[in-house]
Design a protein around this motif. Structure first.
Motif, PDB file in Angstrom:
ATOM      1  N   SER A 151       0.862  -1.181   0.000  1.00 45.13           N
ATOM      2  CA  SER A 151       0.000   0.000   0.000  1.00 45.13           C
ATOM      3  C   SER A 151       0.899   1.230   0.000  1.00 45.13           C
ATOM      4  N   ARG A 152       0.344   2.373  -0.366  1.00 43.28           N
ATOM      5  CA  ARG A 152       1.136   3.602  -0.381  1.00 43.28           C
ATOM      6  C   ARG A 152       1.653   3.925   1.023  1.00 43.28           C
ATOM      7  N   GLN A 153       0.797   3.721   2.021  1.00 44.51           N
ATOM      8  CA  GLN A 153       1.196   3.994   3.406  1.00 44.51           C
ATOM      9  C   GLN A 153       2.307   3.036   3.857  1.00 44.51           C
ATOM     10  N   LYS A 154       2.150   1.756   3.524  1.00 43.68           N
ATOM     11  CA  LYS A 154       3.151   0.764   3.923  1.00 43.68           C
ATOM     12  C   LYS A 154       4.487   1.061   3.247  1.00 43.68           C
ATOM     13  N   SER A 155       4.450   1.479   2.005  1.00 43.45           N
ATOM     14  CA  SER A 155       5.659   1.853   1.277  1.00 43.45           C
ATOM     15  C   SER A 155       6.396   2.981   1.988  1.00 43.45           C
ATOM     16  N   LYS A 156       5.645   4.016   2.373  1.00 45.90           N
ATOM     17  CA  LYS A 156       6.268   5.166   3.050  1.00 45.90           C
ATOM     18  C   LYS A 156       6.839   4.767   4.411  1.00 45.90           C
ATOM     19  N   TYR A 157       6.106   3.946   5.148  1.00 44.81           N
ATOM     20  CA  TYR A 157       6.580   3.519   6.466  1.00 44.81           C
ATOM     21  C   TYR A 157       7.871   2.710   6.356  1.00 44.81           C
ATOM     22  N   VAL A 158       7.923   1.792   5.407  1.00 46.79           N
ATOM     23  CA  VAL A 158       9.101   0.937   5.242  1.00 46.79           C
ATOM     24  C   VAL A 158      10.336   1.780   4.911  1.00 46.79           C
TER      25      VAL A 158
END
Length: 294
Positions: free
Chosen positions: A185-192
């Motif tokens: 997800s876009r959010q998961k990408s940013k968090y990682v």
């Protein structure tokens, strides 16, 4: 000789740990056979492939497969494996507490010797927790498989691929363009990426958290965007074996308590806290056995 042994406590069942490690056919960071597990680990500047199996009731047998067994490799592997299988925690006090609990007593008798299978690498532990947020376990393993294959290091030994988890400095340079096609997800990408930047810059590290109280370690982790209470507790439980670290909000914990107590509805947070009261200081192990009950 490429083999050595590691003594294990009486309260340790290697087969139960192996069952945990076999839980997904998509697991990419170790390879399980019927009675052993093989894993690739970076030792100094080398990738060392090793196999772990039970030699007898008192020892694990470690076999280094791809290089000579030096003293440095032996010492590193022993520390890693003792950490991986939580061999240095005396779990007898937890068993004493559980013997007085009609709900936990049967679980402990059934799964005697089951220990927390840890993730000694803090970066891997946190990223795995983030990958698994708000999706089922099967898809979480799919994401991890794609992520490791794309950005980790691979070794081929006897025609079989073995992998190392991607390094923080590599992941810190990634962006949505390469992560979204993996179905992040876009959010998961940013968090990682944000978490990787924190590790790559040494803002956070396993060494910086070592020796801190659970609360202080959690506070330091939760300053990084993407690491919430559940993720921090999970990582501290799996990497540092804090016996009192546990994800109170975990859906699996709630389902396990509901099943054990034959409740019609899922327990409230207050009911979950009440269940854990008798396990103060051993919440992580209570959680482990609740998860196992599922």
């Amino acid at each position: 000789m490429k083999t050595f042994t590691i003594p294990v406590p009486t309260e340790f069942d290697f087969n139960l740990s192996l069952d945990f490690l076999k839980r997904s056919p998509r697991e990419i960071l170790h390879r399980c056979e019927e009675t052993s597990v093989t894993k690739l680990l970076k030792v100094d500047h080398d990738a060392v492939l090793f196999n772990v199996q039970q030699q007898d009731r008192e020892n694990l047998r470690i076999h280094v497969l791809n290089t000579k067994l030096t003293l440095s490799i032996k010492n590193t592997l022993e520390i890693y494996i003792r950490d991986w299988f939580d061999l240095d925690t005396d779990i007898k006090p937890f068993y004493t507490l559980s013997a007085k609990d009609k709900y936990m007593k049967n679980l402990v008798e059934k799964f005697y010797g089951y220990r927390i299978v840890g993730q000694p690498d803090l970066f891997e532990s946190i990223i795995w927790a983030v990958l698994g947020q708000q999706i089922n376990l099967s898809f979480a393993y799919t994401l991890k498989q794609r992520f490791v294959e794309q950005f980790g290091v691979k070794m081929i030994f006897n025609g079989i691929d073995y992998h190392l988890f991607p390094r923080p400095d590599v992941v810190a340079l990634l962006n949505d363009d390469v992560l979204l096609p993996l179905q992040f997800s876009r959010q998961k990408s940013k968090y990682v990426v944000t978490i990787s930047e924190a590790f790559a810059s040494n803002e956070i590290s396993k060494e910086k958290l070592a020796g801190l109280s659970l609360q202080n370690a959690k506070e330091k982790l939760m300053k990084i965007k993407g690491i919430g209470n559940w993720t921090a507790n999970y990582a501290l439980m799996k990497t540092f074996h804090y016996p009192d670290a546990f994800p109170l909000e975990d859906a699996g914990v709630h389902n396990a308590i509901k099943n054990l107590k034959r409740m019609k509805e899922k327990p409230t947070l207050d009911q979950v806290k009440t269940f854990y009261k008798k396990y103060r200081g051993w919440e992580a192990y209570a959680t482990l056995y609740l998860w196992k009950s599922l």
